[in-house]
Design an enzyme around this catalytic site. Structure first.
Site, short mmCIF file in Angstrom:
data_model
loop_
_atom_site.label_atom_id
_atom_site.label_comp_id
_atom_site.label_asym_id
_atom_site.label_seq_id
_atom_site.Cartn_x
_atom_site.Cartn_y
_atom_site.Cartn_z
N GLY A 147 -1.98 5.25 -0.74
CA GLY A 147 -3.07 5.07 -1.70
C GLY A 147 -2.66 4.95 -3.15
N ASP A 169 0.58 -4.53 -0.34
CA ASP A 169 1.89 -3.94 -0.59
C ASP A 169 2.67 -3.75 0.70
OD1 ASP A 169 3.71 -2.99 -2.53
OD2 ASP A 169 3.18 -0.91 -2.13
N LYS A 226 3.05 -8.22 -2.65
CA LYS A 226 4.45 -7.83 -2.58
C LYS A 226 5.26 -8.85 -1.78
CE LYS A 226 7.28 -3.87 -1.14
NZ LYS A 226 7.15 -2.48 -0.70
#
Length: 424
Positions: A135, A228, A268
């Protein structure tokens, strides 16, 4: 002399004293106004990819110098101790947590806050954060929105891979999922019998389509999409980009299916040398007014991590584009999505990013890490003492550049654990 990390001879360890802070690296990519022609299996002349292949070989040769150290537990442990010691942001996470009342201050938190502070997005008040647990991105966006943008509310949805086995733990280290179940889109394996069961795996085409649908049903418009995701490749860092191709395609496709017009995207990636990765960036260039390849200063310079940033989405998918891309994910192959010969100017800009981030900064810092290992593998305490003044300079500079302010208690995220701070 380098603009990034550099050192020279002199006193026995004078080269340690000359380490300089890295800058936030941001390389702009040109928008493509010509029509997008997606292909199920595009071919590319080998000459177009030659310099990217050479870049990959050069970087992998430097990475491989560490491989023998990974083979023995003792030398591997020493290497990671040295690399940990030369992490200029080690310790900053706890400072940010305690000084600014921040939550879930991981490396991901630092990178996201830096991206938000640097990229000047038009709106981040409603976000879909994918591949998100534990998170850090959500927490950084929440902190930034309330202390810098002063939005009255921050609305978010999120997803992460839910382990298929009941014995595997969900990476909910801070209780963000446990305490905010309505914000999450993935489901427990216990719900497999449900018609719309989705475990958050973005390499599955039906999951991607379902996640995008759920996200837009819960949250409209979506101003910011982040992802990510990354597969643990063990010690096989030379294949990091290749092993993550399908995952990175899936997380990007989820974003492009859910992000609203005018919205912003942060994805990412690692190295940017594979033909499929290059073609995916070419696809992005048709959808965003501004497109960048970035490397935040808080992203360790010894790794290959990069973040692709799209600002101001100009258009949505056509039904045909959506169909072709979902089909490619379902029946995945790593040939290019487009004819790369049509994107020569864009490929030049991508290669400049490869040179800047990987062939200069990363290689230089990998060499620096190996030099530190040779001199200090049995003197970790001494290495820490030498670098302590430099770390303070790095961290103080980062805090000044990124304009941190205290988060009021009323704006904190709800977490279900007594340990709500940082990961050292």
């Amino acid at each position: 002399m380098s603009n990034y990390y550099y050192y020279y001879g002199g006193g026995r360890y004078d080269w340690l004293k000359t380490v300089e802070p890295t800058n936030f690296l941001k390389i702009g990519l040109p928008y493509q106004a010509h029509p997008l022609h997606l292909q199920h299996q595009a071919t590319t002349p080998p000459s177009i990819l030659e310099k990217f292949k050479r870049a990959d070989i050069l970087l992998n040769e430097v990475k491989s110098e560490m491989d023998p150290l990974m083979l023995q537990p003792e030398t591997e442990k020493k290497l990671y101790q040295v690399l940990g010691s030369i992490d200029m942001f080690k310790g900053l996470r706890k400072k940010v947590e305690y000084t600014y009342n921040a939550q879930i201050v991981t490396n991901a938190w630092l990178k996201m806050y830096e991206l938000l502070n640097t990229m000047n997005f038009n709106n981040t008040s409603q976000a879909f954060c994918n591949c998100e647990l534990p998170g850090g991105f959500i927490s950084a966006i929440n902190h930034f929105n309330h202390t810098m943008m002063h939005y009255p509310t921050f609305n978010w949805v999120a997803s992460s891979l839910y382990p298929s086995s009941e014995t595997d733990a969900l990476e909910d280290h801070y209780g963000l999922y446990q305490c905010n179940p309505d914000n999450w889109l993935m489901q427990s394996p216990l719900l497999k019998k449900n018609m719309d069961y989705n475990n958050g795996d973005v390499t599955i085409a039906s999951n991607v389509k379902n996640l995008a649908l759920k996200a837009t049903q819960k949250l409209t418009p979506i101003h910011l999409y982040t992802a990510d995701g990354g597969i643990n490749v063990g010690h096989d860092y030379n294949k990091q980009e290749e092993l993550n191709l399908k995952l990175h395609f899936g997380q990007a496709l989820t974003g492009l299916l859910s992000l609203s017009k005018g919205g912003n995207m942060i994805l990412k990636h690692y190295t940017l040398n594979h033909a499929f990765t290059l073609s995916l960036i070419c696809v992005f260039s048709h959808f965003f007014e501004e497109l960048y390849i970035t490397k935040p200063t808080s992203s360790r310079p010894s790794n290959s991590e990069t973040y692709i940033v799209g600002k101001n989405r100009l258009r949505l998918f056509t039904p045909k584009e959506e169909q072709v891309l979902l089909k490619r994910l379902e029946f995945f192959n790593d040939t290019p999505l487009v004819d790369l010969s049509l994107y020569q100017n864009l490929l030049e800009s991508i290669y400049f990013a490869v040179e800047t981030i990987h062939l200069k900064q990363q290689i230089e810092f990998l060499n620096f890490g190996m030099k530190c290992y040779r001199h200090f593998y049995n003197k970790i305490k001494l290495l820490n003492e030498y670098l302590a003044p430099k770390k303070k300079i790095f961290q103080d500079r980062w805090r000044v550049l990124n304009k941190l302010y205290v988060l009021e208690k009323k704006h904190k995220l709800k977490l279900c654990t007594s340990f709500q701070g940082s990961v050292a």
